[in-house]
Design a protein around this motif. Structure first.
Motif, short mmCIF file in Angstrom:
data_model
loop_
_atom_site.label_atom_id
_atom_site.label_comp_id
_atom_site.label_asym_id
_atom_site.label_seq_id
_atom_site.Cartn_x
_atom_site.Cartn_y
_atom_site.Cartn_z
N TRP A 142 39.21 38.03 43.33
CA TRP A 142 39.99 39.43 43.14
C TRP A 142 39.73 40.23 43.94
N CYS B 68 42.54 43.34 33.83
CA CYS B 68 41.23 44.71 34.42
C CYS B 68 41.54 46.10 33.26
N TRP C 61 46.63 31.22 37.22
CA TRP C 61 45.83 32.05 36.98
C TRP C 61 45.81 33.24 37.12
N VAL D 80 44.31 37.83 37.08
CA VAL D 80 43.32 38.91 36.04
C VAL D 80 44.00 40.12 35.23
N CYS E 257 37.02 42.73 34.06
CA CYS E 257 38.60 41.73 33.94
C CYS E 257 38.65 40.49 33.16
N THR E 258 39.62 40.61 32.86
CA THR E 258 39.30 39.33 32.46
C THR E 258 40.42 37.89 33.10
N LEU E 259 40.19 36.88 33.13
CA LEU E 259 39.95 35.96 34.06
C LEU E 259 41.28 34.93 32.64
#
Length: 181
Positions: free
Chosen positions: A67, A118, A114, A116, A79-81
């Motif tokens: 990303w 941020c 999925w 993301v 960021c968090t996935l």
């Protein structure tokens, strides 16, 4: 004497501040205080672009997701996935405008989602995140190939024969087969 002074409507970006003082008879401290830096950042990271194609198929249980996030003020975003609606990894620091890559291992067969989210150093979080994409892990070969015609030992007086078969796969909906004669 401790003095407080509030300045409102500071512009976005980096600012510097220091203080010089003079007394009631005009003596000036010309060197003043040290100079300090601060940043005003009220804008959330935007444009979180997922670079791994949607509906991507992986023939391995290791998956690479990519990303790119941008932020108008911060050079790095945190960021968090999230995979299958569960936070998979936090603290994925990405340079703004630069593609980030994260590898995940040991994924189960099947379809996964999925996205993301941020945030920047000022704590501005993009709570809507990126779009949600899917990927499929399929490490198993097609497990059933049922031949329908042209039985073993057939003697045919025709030079044209119709070959039929049915192939199935536990994960993939499309199976490509090659007929070898």
């Amino acid at each position: 004497v401790l003095t407080n002074y509030t300045i409102t409507n500071l512009a976005e970006g980096t600012h510097y501040w220091n203080v010089t003082c003079n007394d009631t008879v005009g003596n000036l401290n010309a060197t003043g205080s040290e100079t300090r830096r601060f940043t005003v950042d009220t804008v959330v990271p935007s444009n979180i672009a997922l670079n791994t194609g949607n509906a991507r198929n992986f023939s391995s249980s290791t998956v690479n997701l990519n990303w790119t996030a941008t932020d108008a003020t911060s050079s790095v975003v945190n960021c968090t996935l999230t995979v299958d609606n569960v936070v998979n990894k936090t603290g994925l620091y990405s340079a703004t405008g630069v593609m980030a890559n994260y590898s995940l291992t040991n994924f189960a067969e099947g379809s996964h989602t999925w996205y993301v989210n941020c945030s920047d150093y000022a704590g501005n979080a993009n709570t809507t995140g990126s779009e949600t994409r899917t990927f499929t892990v399929d490490t198993l070969k097609p497990h059933t190939i049922a031949l329908s015609t042209v039985a073993t030992g057939l003697n045919s007086s025709a030079s044209s024969l119709n070959f039929n078969w049915t192939a199935t796969d536990a994960t993939s909906s499309v199976v490509t087969c090659d007929l070898v004669i």
